[in-house]
Design an enzyme around this catalytic site. Structure first.
Site, PDB file in Angstrom:
ATOM      1  N   ASN A 151       0.961  -1.319  -0.181  1.00  0.00           N
ATOM      2  CA  ASN A 151      -0.152  -0.109   0.199  1.00  0.00           C
ATOM      3  C   ASN A 151       0.492   1.013   0.458  1.00  0.00           C
ATOM      4  OD1 ASN A 151       0.402  -1.432   2.700  1.00  0.00           O
ATOM      5  ND2 ASN A 151      -0.106  -0.040   2.809  1.00  0.00           N
ATOM      6  N   GLN A 179      -4.872  -4.362  -2.170  1.00  0.00           N
ATOM      7  CA  GLN A 179      -4.031  -2.674  -3.230  1.00  0.00           C
ATOM      8  C   GLN A 179      -3.962  -2.925  -4.307  1.00  0.00           C
ATOM      9  OE1 GLN A 179      -3.425   0.329  -2.832  1.00  0.00           O
ATOM     10  NE2 GLN A 179      -4.116   0.107  -0.112  1.00  0.00           N
ATOM     11  N   HIS A 201     -13.775  -0.351  -0.641  1.00  0.00           N
ATOM     12  CA  HIS A 201     -13.141   0.833  -1.113  1.00  0.00           C
ATOM     13  C   HIS A 201     -11.992   1.469  -1.271  1.00  0.00           C
ATOM     14  CE1 HIS A 201     -10.563   2.385   2.722  1.00  0.00           C
ATOM     15  NE2 HIS A 201     -11.129   0.914   2.826  1.00  0.00           N
ATOM     16  N   THR A 237     -26.006  -9.739  10.476  1.00  0.00           N
ATOM     17  CA  THR A 237     -26.682  -9.666   9.604  1.00  0.00           C
ATOM     18  C   THR A 237     -26.063  -8.901   8.301  1.00  0.00           C
ATOM     19  OG1 THR A 237     -28.701  -9.044  11.152  1.00  0.00           O
ATOM     20  CG2 THR A 237     -28.838  -8.713   8.692  1.00  0.00           C
ATOM     21  N   CYS A 325      -3.258   5.262   7.643  1.00  0.00           N
ATOM     22  CA  CYS A 325      -3.078   5.688   9.677  1.00  0.00           C
ATOM     23  C   CYS A 325      -2.004   5.905   9.984  1.00  0.00           C
ATOM     24  CB  CYS A 325      -2.500   3.681   9.196  1.00  0.00           C
ATOM     25  SG  CYS A 325      -3.877   2.846   8.284  1.00  0.00           S
TER      26      CYS A 325
HETATM   27  C1  LIG Z   1      -6.674  -0.761   2.968  1.00  0.00           C
HETATM   28  C2  LIG Z   1      -5.892  -1.749   3.302  1.00  0.00           C
HETATM   29  C3  LIG Z   1      -6.389  -2.886   4.100  1.00  0.00           C
HETATM   30  C4  LIG Z   1      -7.799  -2.480   5.476  1.00  0.00           C
HETATM   31  O1  LIG Z   1      -8.811  -2.039   4.417  1.00  0.00           O
HETATM   32  P1  LIG Z   1     -10.250  -1.594   5.344  1.00  0.00           P
HETATM   33  O2  LIG Z   1     -11.135  -1.762   4.462  1.00  0.00           O
HETATM   34  O3  LIG Z   1      -9.508  -0.223   5.048  1.00  0.00           O
HETATM   35  O4  LIG Z   1     -10.043  -2.174   7.269  1.00  0.00           O
HETATM   36  C5  LIG Z   1      -5.323  -3.982   4.466  1.00  0.00           C
HETATM   37  N1  LIG Z   1      -4.837  -4.247   3.966  1.00  0.00           N
HETATM   38  C6  LIG Z   1      -4.220  -3.479   2.961  1.00  0.00           C
HETATM   39  C7  LIG Z   1      -3.743  -3.614   2.381  1.00  0.00           C
HETATM   40  C8  LIG Z   1      -4.691  -2.264   2.343  1.00  0.00           C
HETATM   41  O5  LIG Z   1      -4.370  -0.982   1.462  1.00  0.00           O
END
Ligand SMILES: *Cc1c(COP(=O)(O)O)cnc(C)c1O
Length: 379
Positions: A151, A179, A201, A237, A325
């Site tokens: 990432n 990613q 997302h 759910t 983060c």
């Molecule tokens: C964003 C990300 C996650 C976490 O995904 P979320 O849906 O935001 O919890 C895990 N691993 C990688 C490599 C990411 O880029």
């Protein structure tokens, strides 16, 4: 001010087509999929159709697809679930130092429960050496977890080879593909993947929904206890609108993959070549070839990354220094440290991740802005 968004590795806007597909499932088709009357049963059919579409795209079986609340939850479910279910076979896990915190902290937690974890450093280009993983296998190794694409620096790991090597040694293989999905065509059979994490997302779907693919032959223990949803493996759910949206987003990204990558690579290559030409004393982090087409990670000597982000924000530009983060914290990125980037350079990195809405005009504005700010704030 007009926002210029260059942080698609942190999250993406929901595609309008995805939003349209989701809308009916909030206040019209709201039935609980576990209910026995028609508006409930119809939603059960809907989510199972989504499961089938996802399974087809990943080349998995429909009973191998589990819906979760996020990429983080998928990582937790898979790693803890496989570790606890296979503890009788062994207690050793191999992963890398450049994983997302959802994997790293899950492994750290398992160390408190009697598991032993080996965290391997990749080569300086950010790619893990398959032979290095193999050398660290012991008779107690039950799981190897290596991310598909990083990432922060975008490097793509030799997933198919790792999977093949893991299978040869009788060890389960998980990859955090959060990613990669939407950027790289993934085929769990061809890539020898036993378990895989996905988050909606990151590919223009809604937040708060993810996928765990787990090969049907891999025993895993349920982590989230409660009702019988998800084949009795993950209670809660089902988030029907989000499942519908994520499926739509995956179908769109799968069909637009080639065009999407071409667009991103064009913008990224232009950005990197201009920055390299105009600004001295920089360091490009991560392999220049084996990386996501929309990712750039560059360190600027003598520039405080946090200050650079703050100045970019004043110009309406969203970018990141290290992972999302850790933005706001001054700690240098664990990924950059793991590939041997000196501390001074690790604190001065800028991650740009291009996406669908970016164009050459935005990119020119970005380049001019970075150049102006770096020259102004450089010590
Ligand atoms: C964003 C990300 C996650 C976490 O995904 P979320 O849906 O935001 O919890 C895990 N691993 C990688 C490599 C990411 O880029």
């Amino acid at each position: 001010m007009d926002i210029k968004y260059f942080d698609h590795s942190a999250t993406t806007p929901v595609d309008k087509r995805v939003l349209q597909a989701m809308i009916p499932y909030f206040s019209e088709k709201y039935g609980n999929p576990s209910s026995t009357y028609s508006i409930g049963k119809e939603n059960k059919e809907t989510i199972n159709l989504c499961r089938l579409k996802i399974a087809n795209i990943l080349n998995a079986r429909v009973n191998e697809i589990y819906f979760t609340s996020s990429g983080s939850e998928s990582d937790n479910l898979i790693i803890k679930g496989i570790a606890f279910a296979n503890k009788n076979k062994g207690n050793h896990i191999i992963t890398t130092k450049i994983e997302h915190p959802a994997v790293l902290n899950t492994c750290k937690k398992l160390e408190q429960f009697g598991f032993r974890v080996t965290y391997l450093a990749p080569k300086p280009n950010g790619i893990v050496d398959v032979r290095d993983i193999e050398r660290n296998i012991t008779s107690k190794t039950i799981l190897i977890s290596v991310m598909y694409a990083n990432n922060e620096i975008g490097t793509i790991q030799p997933i198919s080879e790792i999977g093949k090597m893991a299978r040869k040694n009788g060890i389960y293989f998980h990859t955090d593909a959060v990613q990669a999905i939407g950027n790289i065509k993934i085929d769990v059979k061809k890539d020898n993947i036993g378990a895989l994490s996905v988050s909606s997302h990151k590919f223009y779907g809604p937040k708060g929904i993810g996928i765990a693919y787990i090969n049907e032959k891999i025993p895993f223990m349920r982590i989230q206890d409660g009702g019988h949803q998800e084949n009795d493996k993950r209670a809660g759910t089902e988030n029907v609108p989000a499942i519908v949206g994520m499926t739509k987003a995956l179908e769109i990204s799968d069909s637009e993959l080639v065009r999407y990558n071409k667009h991103l690579k064009m913008l990224r290559d232009y950005y990197v070549s201009e920055i390299s030409r105009r600004i001295k004393y920089i360091r490009i982090n991560g392999d220049t070839e084996k990386r996501l087409s929309g990712n750039s990670n560059i360190s600027f000597a003598g520039v405080e990354g946090a200050k650079l982000l703050y100045e970019l924000d004043k110009k309406g530009i969203c970018a990141s220094s290290g992972s999302a983060c850790s933005s706001g914290f001054l700690n240098p990125s664990h990924v950059l440290l793991a590939i041997g980037v000196p501390k001074s350079f690790a604190r001065s990195s800028l991650r740009i991740s291009f996406g669908k809405s970016n164009n050459i005009e935005d990119t020119k504005y970005l380049i001019d802005s970075v150049e102006e700010i770096v020259n102004r704030i450089r010590m």
